[in-house]
Write a protein that holds these residues in place. Structure first.
Motif, short mmCIF file in Angstrom:
data_model
loop_
_atom_site.label_atom_id
_atom_site.label_comp_id
_atom_site.label_asym_id
_atom_site.label_seq_id
_atom_site.Cartn_x
_atom_site.Cartn_y
_atom_site.Cartn_z
N TYR A 1 0.82 -1.21 0.00
CA TYR A 1 0.00 0.00 0.00
C TYR A 1 0.86 1.27 0.00
N SER B 1 -7.05 -3.42 2.39
CA SER B 1 -7.19 -1.99 2.66
C SER B 1 -8.67 -1.63 2.57
N TYR C 1 -5.69 -2.46 6.73
CA TYR C 1 -5.00 -1.18 6.55
C TYR C 1 -6.03 -0.09 6.25
#
Length: 605
Positions: free
Chosen positions: A428, A479, A507
């Protein structure tokens, strides 16, 4: 990247006064002061050992106004080849002693004399020939090489015994030695391969330029062997070569760089227009080459361009099946750094969660060798002393693509660029947008840049290490940010992870504008695992505000989670157990207990 600018370090206010005195005699030097003790310096540092090692790794001469033991203890663990280490000197705070510790024959002895002169003190030089004559036979200037250094001791011993030498006029730095026409020793300047005369020291000036060309994907061994054979047949010493040069279209050609590495010289490049200007001097101009790359000769043109207007072609183009080479000579030694352009590099560097102790040695080395640092301002600030002396290019949060493009532009100019990320660049972070940009734009200059990714410790790894072993079995990361990924796709991935009973690292769980996704993720996972499943909440990892605590899936309160947090949601098998000092450990078993029981059962039978 190495830099020749001396760094003078002062650890105290008294030492800073001496450092300033030294700097007056070394105008290009930079004075560094220990923060809180010597603040009135060109820049300050907080970690003495890290700063010394960074300067040493960058190839900078280091003058420590401090006890010699400090330098020895700091640099001892990172010492390598004495033939490549930069000068390191210790100077007493009162300026009365100047001691070259490392790199005596790489400039430290000469630098010690220069500093001692300005301080009106004595240099503690211990090399015998240096003491007797002020000259080191095996320390030629940077643009010369000594072909047979093993014989330098014999010549030095002869000089110390009263012998004289014969010296070629080109060796101007040696002219102060005692000379005689009938002397037994000869100090010779030559570009030719040295013979076996034990009475002769041969010094090679870096005046040769090797121009090369090759087909795309040429075997590196083919080009290297062609160059070595050409030098050998011409009787030319490879240590007289200053650079391997070619057209910039070959900037990313492995064979060119392998050949330069084999000769221990830089690879440098010219654009086609520069090489085309050399056409009147070419021995074998080619229309076919012109149609292919825009100049009438790559190997000869590059060799001549590198040798300069007064250079001349020594060996015309020679061919192998897929490669060409030519050799030119410059009238005087060359500084390779001023020849053409180097291949630029762009390294994506992961700093880890934030604490310098959680960064890797590879990441630190990548930062140290960089000329330019690109990144979000907060990440660049985290570098602390390591960012000193480098050009910063600061960007705001959210300017990921602009950061990547700017870093590539700098690298395409021949710079050594570090694109700084937190955590791991591939998790990420900046690695994905960088490669997406490379693919979409497909720019020739960007494609020729040397790109490398240096991993860092991700938030997932750091959080897991702090709390035990929650990712000791199969896990995945998701995410929750739907800025770039549609929420329905995120939902499908969460359901798949829940059904597969993976430990899930979440995340980007929430932001100021995204406050509901974490609650939905909690509901999806709760449908497939019990409410007492342990959940690790890790916030501000690697920073002074770090908090790591354990709750359960049922008790997780999304309203108390922010963007600075990563969550580790256990699988159905994950367990929380008490710590002896209070709190809990979390781990996910891999099945060793069942294996142990089975083994014991088998033994009993």
């Amino acid at each position: 990247m190495s830099e020749s600018r001396p760094a003078i370090l002062a650890l105290t206010r008294r030492g800073l006064a001496t450092a300033r005195w030294i700097a007056e005699g070394l105008p290009a030097a930079e004075v560094l002061g220990r923060a809180g003790r010597a603040d009135d310096a060109d820049r300050t540092f907080t970690d003495t050992v890290a700063t010394l090692r960074a300067l040493f790794a960058a190839g900078r001469p280091v003058v420590g106004v401090c006890a010699a033991g400090i330098l020895v203890r700091a640099l001892g663990p990172v010492l390598g080849d004495k033939r490549t280490e930069p000068p390191v000197l210790a100077v007493g705070e009162d300026g009365a002693s100047v001691v070259p510790l490392l790199g005596g024959h790489r400039g430290a002895n000469a630098l010690a004399r220069q500093i001692a002169d300005s301080l009106e003190s004595l240099p503690a030089v211990t090399t015998a020939s240096d003491l007797a004559f002020g000259i080191a036979l095996d320390e030629p200037p940077a643009d010369w090489t000594l072909a047979n250094p093993a014989r330098a001791k014999d010549v030095a011993a002869g000089l110390l015994a009263g012998d004289r030498v014969r010296i070629d006029p080109e060796l101007d730095w040696l002219q102060a030695l005692p000379q005689a026409d009938d002397a037994p020793w000869h100090l010779r300047a030559s570009i030719e391969t040295p013979g076996d005369d034990p009475q002769t020291l041969v010094y090679h000036p870096r005046v040769l330029t090797v121009g090369v060309g090759c087909e795309r994907g040429c075997d590196p061994d083919e080009l290297t062997e062609l160059v070595r054979a050409t030098l050998t047949e011409a009787g030319l010493a490879d240590t007289a070569v200053a650079a391997v040069v070619s057209v910039d279209l070959k900037m990313d050609e492995p064979a060119v760089h392998a050949t330069a590495t084999a000769l221990a010289v830089p690879a440098r490049f010219f654009d086609a227009a520069t090489l085309e200007a050399e056409t009147p001097r070419l021995a074998t101009p080619s229309e076919a080459v012109y149609r292919e790359v825009g100049c009438h000769g790559v190997a000869e043109g590059a060799a001549l361009a590198a040798a300069g207007a007064d250079g001349r072609l020594l060996v015309a183009k020679r061919k192998s099946r897929r490669a060409t080479c030519a050799i030119a000579r410059a009238p005087s030694p060359l500084d390779a750094a001023r020849i053409g352009r180097p291949r630029g590099s762009m390294t994506l560097v992961g700093l880890g969660p934030g604490d310098p102790l959680m960064g890797t040695a590879e990441a630190a080395h990548a930062v140290d060798r960089a000329s330019d640092l690109v990144g979000y301002s907060l990440y660049l600030d985290l570098l602390g002393d390591r960012a000193g002396g480098k050009t910063r290019h600061d960007f705001q949060l959210g300017e990921e693509e602009a950061r990547a493009a700017h870093a590539l532009d700098l690298a395409a100019q021949g710079r050594d660029v570090a694109l700084i990320c937190s955590g791991d660049p591939g998790v990420y972070a900046m690695a994905s947008p960088l490669f997406e940009l490379l693919e979409r734009e497909n720019r020739a200059d960007w494609n020729r840049v040397a790109v490398r990714v240096v991993p860092g410790i991700s938030a997932l790894q750091a959080a897991a290490a702090r709390i035990g072993a929650p990712i000791g079995h199969d896990f995945c990361t998701v995410s929750l940010s739907d800025l770039l990924t549609p929420w329905d796709q995120i939902q499908r991935r969460l359901k798949a992870a829940a059904e597969g009973d993976f430990v899930v690292a979440l995340y980007n769980p929430v932001s100021r504008r995204r406050t509901w996704q974490l609650g939905e993720a909690q509901a999806i996972l709760s449908a497939h695992r019990p409410g007492d499943t342990p959940v690790v909440i890790a916030r501000q990892l690697g920073r002074p505000e770090e908090q790591v605590r354990v709750t359960t899936l049922a008790e997780l309160d999304p309203a108390k989670i922010d963007m600075l947090t990563v969550l580790l949601i256990g699988a159905s098998t994950s367990r929380a157990i008490p710590r002896g000092e209070g709190g809990q450990w979390v781990y996910t078993p891999r099945g060793y207990a069942a294996k142990h029981i089975k083994s014991e059962s088998g033994d009993a039978a």
